[in-house]
Design a protein around this motif. Structure first.
Motif, PDB file in Angstrom:
ATOM      1  N   ASP A 284       0.848  -1.187   0.000  1.00  0.00           N
ATOM      2  CA  ASP A 284       0.000   0.000   0.000  1.00  0.00           C
ATOM      3  C   ASP A 284       0.886   1.239   0.000  1.00  0.00           C
ATOM      4  OD1 ASP A 284      -1.713   2.188   0.712  1.00  0.00           O
ATOM      5  OD2 ASP A 284      -3.151   0.737   1.500  1.00  0.00           O
ATOM      6  N   ILE A 285       0.725   2.057  -1.010  1.00  0.00           N
ATOM      7  CA  ILE A 285       1.594   3.220  -1.176  1.00  0.00           C
ATOM      8  C   ILE A 285       1.452   4.206  -0.020  1.00  0.00           C
ATOM      9  CG2 ILE A 285      -0.099   4.546  -2.496  1.00  0.00           C
ATOM     10  CD1 ILE A 285       3.732   4.392  -3.042  1.00  0.00           C
ATOM     11  N   HIS A 286       0.304   4.166   0.685  1.00  0.00           N
ATOM     12  CA  HIS A 286       0.058   5.134   1.752  1.00  0.00           C
ATOM     13  C   HIS A 286       0.619   4.690   3.100  1.00  0.00           C
ATOM     14  CE1 HIS A 286      -2.483   7.309  -1.020  1.00  0.00           C
ATOM     15  NE2 HIS A 286      -3.230   6.238  -1.206  1.00  0.00           N
ATOM     16  N   SER A 287       0.906   3.411   3.256  1.00  0.00           N
ATOM     17  CA  SER A 287       1.352   2.928   4.558  1.00  0.00           C
ATOM     18  C   SER A 287       2.696   2.209   4.525  1.00  0.00           C
ATOM     19  CB  SER A 287       0.299   1.978   5.147  1.00  0.00           C
ATOM     20  OG  SER A 287       0.088   0.867   4.300  1.00  0.00           O
ATOM     21  N   CYS A 288       3.172   1.860   3.357  1.00  0.00           N
ATOM     22  CA  CYS A 288       4.425   1.110   3.264  1.00  0.00           C
ATOM     23  C   CYS A 288       5.604   2.063   3.057  1.00  0.00           C
ATOM     24  CB  CYS A 288       4.355   0.109   2.108  1.00  0.00           C
ATOM     25  SG  CYS A 288       5.871  -0.858   1.901  1.00  0.00           S
ATOM     26  N   PRO A 289       6.642   1.986   3.897  1.00  0.00           N
ATOM     27  CA  PRO A 289       7.828   2.825   3.686  1.00  0.00           C
ATOM     28  C   PRO A 289       8.485   2.522   2.340  1.00  0.00           C
ATOM     29  CG  PRO A 289       7.856   1.824   5.871  1.00  0.00           C
ATOM     30  CD  PRO A 289       6.752   1.153   5.110  1.00  0.00           C
ATOM     31  N   GLU A 290       9.058   3.537   1.750  1.00  0.00           N
ATOM     32  CA  GLU A 290       9.659   3.376   0.429  1.00  0.00           C
ATOM     33  C   GLU A 290      10.763   2.324   0.417  1.00  0.00           C
ATOM     34  OE1 GLU A 290      12.630   6.139  -1.935  1.00  0.00           O
ATOM     35  OE2 GLU A 290      10.570   6.838  -2.283  1.00  0.00           O
TER      36      GLU A 290
ATOM     37  N   THR B  72       8.223  -5.108  -8.198  1.00  0.00           N
ATOM     38  CA  THR B  72       7.379  -4.897  -7.029  1.00  0.00           C
ATOM     39  C   THR B  72       6.044  -4.359  -7.516  1.00  0.00           C
ATOM     40  OG1 THR B  72       7.324  -3.971  -4.790  1.00  0.00           O
ATOM     41  CG2 THR B  72       8.039  -2.504  -6.548  1.00  0.00           C
ATOM     42  N   VAL B  73       4.989  -4.573  -6.721  1.00  0.00           N
ATOM     43  CA  VAL B  73       3.656  -4.086  -7.066  1.00  0.00           C
ATOM     44  C   VAL B  73       3.152  -3.217  -5.924  1.00  0.00           C
ATOM     45  CG1 VAL B  73       1.281  -4.678  -7.663  1.00  0.00           C
ATOM     46  CG2 VAL B  73       3.155  -6.130  -8.458  1.00  0.00           C
ATOM     47  N   LEU B  74       2.723  -2.009  -6.250  1.00  0.00           N
ATOM     48  CA  LEU B  74       2.148  -1.076  -5.294  1.00  0.00           C
ATOM     49  C   LEU B  74       0.661  -0.924  -5.572  1.00  0.00           C
ATOM     50  CD1 LEU B  74       4.957   1.616  -5.579  1.00  0.00           C
ATOM     51  CD2 LEU B  74       4.778  -0.204  -3.889  1.00  0.00           C
ATOM     52  N   LYS B  75      -0.105  -0.596  -4.552  1.00  0.00           N
ATOM     53  CA  LYS B  75      -1.550  -0.465  -4.730  1.00  0.00           C
ATOM     54  C   LYS B  75      -2.045   0.844  -4.132  1.00  0.00           C
ATOM     55  CE  LYS B  75      -2.757  -3.104  -0.536  1.00  0.00           C
ATOM     56  NZ  LYS B  75      -3.498  -4.276  -0.010  1.00  0.00           N
ATOM     57  N   ASN B  76      -3.280   1.180  -4.496  1.00  0.00           N
ATOM     58  CA  ASN B  76      -3.977   2.371  -3.993  1.00  0.00           C
ATOM     59  C   ASN B  76      -3.307   3.669  -4.440  1.00  0.00           C
ATOM     60  OD1 ASN B  76      -5.924   0.817  -2.689  1.00  0.00           O
ATOM     61  ND2 ASN B  76      -4.691   0.672  -0.819  1.00  0.00           N
TER      62      ASN B  76
ATOM     63  N   GLU C  76      -5.133  -4.822 -10.496  1.00  0.00           N
ATOM     64  CA  GLU C  76      -6.424  -4.202 -10.239  1.00  0.00           C
ATOM     65  C   GLU C  76      -6.286  -2.677 -10.366  1.00  0.00           C
ATOM     66  OE1 GLU C  76      -9.011  -5.958  -9.958  1.00  0.00           O
ATOM     67  OE2 GLU C  76      -8.192  -7.946  -9.490  1.00  0.00           O
ATOM     68  N   PRO C  77      -7.391  -1.961 -10.604  1.00  0.00           N
ATOM     69  CA  PRO C  77      -7.310  -0.501 -10.701  1.00  0.00           C
ATOM     70  C   PRO C  77      -6.598   0.104  -9.497  1.00  0.00           C
ATOM     71  CG  PRO C  77      -9.468  -1.246 -11.392  1.00  0.00           C
ATOM     72  CD  PRO C  77      -8.763  -2.454 -10.870  1.00  0.00           C
ATOM     73  N   GLY C  78      -5.652   0.975  -9.761  1.00  0.00           N
ATOM     74  CA  GLY C  78      -4.851   1.595  -8.715  1.00  0.00           C
ATOM     75  C   GLY C  78      -3.549   0.872  -8.437  1.00  0.00           C
ATOM     76  N   ASP C  79      -3.373  -0.346  -9.027  1.00  0.00           N
ATOM     77  CA  ASP C  79      -2.115  -1.082  -8.860  1.00  0.00           C
ATOM     78  C   ASP C  79      -1.062  -0.555  -9.823  1.00  0.00           C
ATOM     79  OD1 ASP C  79      -3.360  -2.630  -7.003  1.00  0.00           O
ATOM     80  OD2 ASP C  79      -3.468  -4.444  -8.230  1.00  0.00           O
ATOM     81  N   CYS C  80       0.183  -0.636  -9.399  1.00  0.00           N
ATOM     82  CA  CYS C  80       1.294  -0.171 -10.227  1.00  0.00           C
ATOM     83  C   CYS C  80       2.434  -1.181 -10.125  1.00  0.00           C
ATOM     84  CB  CYS C  80       1.753   1.209  -9.763  1.00  0.00           C
ATOM     85  SG  CYS C  80       2.982   1.976 -10.857  1.00  0.00           S
TER      86      CYS C  80
END
Length: 318
Positions: free
Chosen positions: A64-70, A83-87, A263-267
């Motif tokens: 989760d891009i909002h809660s996971c440290p870079e 890697t896959v990021l979401k939201n 899914e939508p919002g995934d990167c």
């Protein structure tokens, strides 16, 4: 010429024989970190060469891009090659990518679109939803090593799963079992070409499928049936075809394949010089599938990682 040298409180203080006298103070830790003999140990890039069994035992996460440290998701990008990021909100995609490194502009601009488009000659934009065979992108262009960014805008069609294989793992196994074939693919340059009548470009580049570094290790993989032109002397063709066919059998072996759905919002971020990617077929009549893509030069991501690991050598406290 030093007039005096004194060590105290973890620092070296030197008074130079000058008029007027000049004093220099160096932290001992800084001197040791910058010693040239022996030179300070540089961090080595850690890789995990994976196959499906390894990923089954260590399932990759969507962070989760909002809660996971870079540094957490960046570590996976370095070790696994993807890697896959979401939201991620589509309106924030540009800012997010630019926060990692400058977007590498191509003939498509800063972003490209992957969706069904009428009269498109690109199979990735075809209205038929055909599968995309495993490949690496932009083999036909002289560019730096790139990270491919694939952002899911919409994906409610049936099918259309993303496919990844670790090209470095396949190359390692291929070398172990077929050393002669490995050398053929590492030493035979192929012509990769792309004719773009819409924009008025004809790209052409020669490179082997397997690129080796100065130590003889695989540093990059260039594999694209779409843009490859076998401009090989006739007396070398049979041996090359045997090596190429053997390599393709490894690519098609499901023991190496990681399959998942965006899914939508995934990167998805993937090292284009290591990760070979594709897509299963999807039914365009069942819904929409729309991805947006961009690229970042790997040098910028690698430099960011190096900065975090080595900044203590260069940033001295006042």
């Amino acid at each position: 010429e030093p007039l005096s040298v004194e060590e105290k409180n973890g620092e070296i203080e030197i008074i130079w024989k000058e008029e007027p006298p000049h004093k220099s103070i160096f932290p001992v830790s800084w001197l040791l970190n910058h010693a040239y003999d022996p030179s300070p140990q540089q961090p080595e890039e850690q890789k995990i060469l994976w196959d499906r069994a390894w990923l089954d035992a260590h399932p990759p996460k969507k962070y989760d891009i909002h809660s996971c440290p870079e540094d957490v998701w960046m570590s996976q990008l370095f070790t696994l090659g993807f890697t896959v990021l979401k939201n991620i909100n589509p309106d924030n995609l540009d800012d997010f990518i630019s926060s990692i490194g400058p977007i590498h502009a191509t003939e498509y601009g800063r972003f490209g679109e992957l969706k069904a488009m009428p009269n498109s000659t690109d199979i990735g934009q075809s209205l038929t939803g055909h599968a995309l065979a495993l490949h690496t992108d932009r083999c036909h262009v002289h560019e730096p090593r790139l990270v491919q960014v694939l952002y899911c805008v919409d994906n409610n069609a049936s099918g259309g799963e993303s496919l990844l294989v670790d090209g470095f793992r396949i190359a390692t196994d291929f070398h172990q079992n077929h050393q002669d074939y490995f050398q053929i693919l590492a030493k035979t340059p192929l012509q990769f070409q792309d004719f773009d009548p819409m924009r008025g470009y004809f790209f052409s580049r020669k490179t082997p499928i397997l690129e080796l570094d100065w130590e003889g290790k695989v540093a990059g993989i260039y594999f694209s049936r779409k843009t490859c032109n076998w401009n090989i002397p006739f007396d070398e063709l049979e041996a090359f075809y045997e090596a190429y066919s053997a390599f393709c059998r490894y690519l098609k072996d499901p023991i190496y394949e990681y399959r998942f759905r965006l899914e939508p919002g995934d990167c998805l971020l993937a090292q284009n010089f290591r990760i070979i990617h594709g897509r299963t077929a999807y039914d365009p009549l069942s819904g929409h599938r729309h991805l947006r893509w961009a690229t970042i030069a790997w040098d910028y991501i690698n430099a960011r990682q190096n900065f975090e690991m080595l900044k203590h050598l260069y940033l001295m406290e006042n």
